[in-house]
Design a protein around this motif. Sequence first.
Motif, short mmCIF file in Angstrom:
data_model
loop_
_atom_site.label_atom_id
_atom_site.label_comp_id
_atom_site.label_asym_id
_atom_site.label_seq_id
_atom_site.Cartn_x
_atom_site.Cartn_y
_atom_site.Cartn_z
N PRO A 262 8.16 -4.44 31.64
CA PRO A 262 9.33 -4.33 32.55
C PRO A 262 10.31 -5.57 32.63
CG PRO A 262 7.23 -3.37 33.82
CD PRO A 262 6.81 -4.27 32.58
N LYS A 263 9.88 -6.80 32.68
CA LYS A 263 10.72 -7.77 32.69
C LYS A 263 11.52 -8.04 31.39
CE LYS A 263 10.62 -13.05 33.35
NZ LYS A 263 9.66 -14.33 33.54
N ALA A 264 10.99 -7.87 30.31
CA ALA A 264 11.71 -7.96 29.18
C ALA A 264 12.68 -6.93 28.89
CB ALA A 264 10.71 -8.15 27.95
N SER A 265 12.34 -5.71 29.55
CA SER A 265 13.13 -4.55 29.38
C SER A 265 14.14 -4.96 30.37
CB SER A 265 12.43 -3.26 30.06
OG SER A 265 13.33 -2.35 30.42
N SER A 266 14.18 -5.37 31.61
CA SER A 266 15.32 -5.60 32.57
C SER A 266 16.17 -6.81 31.87
CB SER A 266 14.80 -6.43 33.75
OG SER A 266 15.82 -6.49 34.72
N GLU A 267 15.53 -7.84 31.09
CA GLU A 267 16.56 -8.81 30.28
C GLU A 267 17.45 -8.22 29.39
OE1 GLU A 267 13.50 -11.76 29.18
OE2 GLU A 267 13.28 -12.55 30.89
N PHE A 268 16.60 -7.21 28.69
CA PHE A 268 17.46 -6.49 27.71
C PHE A 268 18.62 -5.69 28.25
CE2 PHE A 268 17.97 -2.32 25.55
CZ PHE A 268 18.58 -2.62 24.37
N ILE A 269 18.40 -5.16 29.39
CA ILE A 269 19.66 -4.33 30.09
C ILE A 269 20.63 -5.24 30.38
CG2 ILE A 269 20.11 -2.97 32.24
CD1 ILE A 269 17.28 -1.70 31.83
N ASN A 270 20.30 -6.31 31.19
CA ASN A 270 21.41 -7.18 31.64
C ASN A 270 22.29 -7.85 30.35
OD1 ASN A 270 21.01 -7.23 34.27
ND2 ASN A 270 19.07 -8.46 33.95
N SER A 271 21.61 -7.92 29.25
CA SER A 271 22.52 -8.29 27.97
C SER A 271 23.26 -7.33 27.51
CB SER A 271 21.51 -8.82 26.91
OG SER A 271 20.83 -7.69 26.20
#
Length: 401
Positions: A262-271
């Motif tokens: 989930p953390k990496a997924s959130s970072e992906f979305i924010n990019s």
Amino acid sequence: MNKLKILHITQSLGGVETYIREIINHVDKDQFELKIVAPPSKTLTEVCLQYNIQHIEFNMSRSFNPFSDSISLIRLYRLIKRERPSCVHIHSSKAGFLGRISSKLAGYPSLFTPNGVSYLSFTGMKRLIYFTLESFAKFFTDRILTVSYSEANRLIYEVGHKQNSIDVLLNSVTFPLNYSSLQRTNHSKNEHPKIGTIARLTPQKNPLLYVTVAYHVIQAHPKSHFYLLGAGFHDHLKTEVIDLINRYGIADQFHILDWCDPKASSEFINSLDVFVLTSVFEGLPYSLLESMRAGVPCVVSACDGCLDVVRNGENGYACLTKEQYVKAILDLLENPGLAKRIGENGASYSYTFHNSSKNSKILSEIYKKVSNSEWSDQLQVKNLEFNSFAIAKDHEVITLG
């Protein structure tokens, strides 16, 4: 005060796992004891350990298999009898079918959340089989909690469930304590615009349409790059997706990423500059809610679940055709002011209507009512024949009937 024991059962991860994690993070631990019955999952186990919740690893076949399904049914029956829960909260298609039957046979009340009605994944004879199974499961259904109004509509008007047996509680996400209205300071932060989706490579998510849309956007906006996060998790169409990317000649600008935590997924979305979802149907997609929370402008399919959230041209775009997707994405890439407005409207909407800290209190009341079999007219009753967004704006989470 004696805690109510809620036993969660699922065979799916992905969005269903996110749904369960949100419950774990926000439900009142002084009122409820949770136990999770689900396949092995590192992220699910981690959140269970954080709150000292037991994760009982349980695998069952995702496809229809009479032999293995019979074994799973017996195992679930025995597990429920052993745990003696106040309520069995069952999620997704296969677990939803077997869990309702085993709960009824064991004599414990159940609450079923489809997270996307199962038969919509198929066509032809398979669709008929899964529709028939869902219709049969009506006789074992105590209570249904849908994550969107369109999902409730399907179950009432197609499957034939009674309105007064269904509640609607929109999917929700976690917001920071100091969150008011997220401002994205730079909507064109990427020299090469970054368009992305989070999706398994399965027919439901329609990744072939996403590749086709990418090709046409790249023709008009050559610096664009497209990303698909979700490989390695039910890659039914991976070969077809790669073949189509190569046929279009866009391999240098189309990037397939493995499923992540989930953390990496959130970072992906924010990019991202634009989030895209080409699904055939949804329950109510977390990836959409998380993108809106981050202020990322969203372009999604005009399908069940998405239409409960997106008001076209105001807080996102809902599309029916390839051409509509391409136009909406290009409009957002070429008009930073529009992208900023759409993103901020999406952030404001998601905070108001899809906030886990608010909605968990309503879920607690539903658990109490299911456990005590006390259903009343305390929550406002509404007619399901509605304009999705107009009803969603009221955000009176409802008992139907």
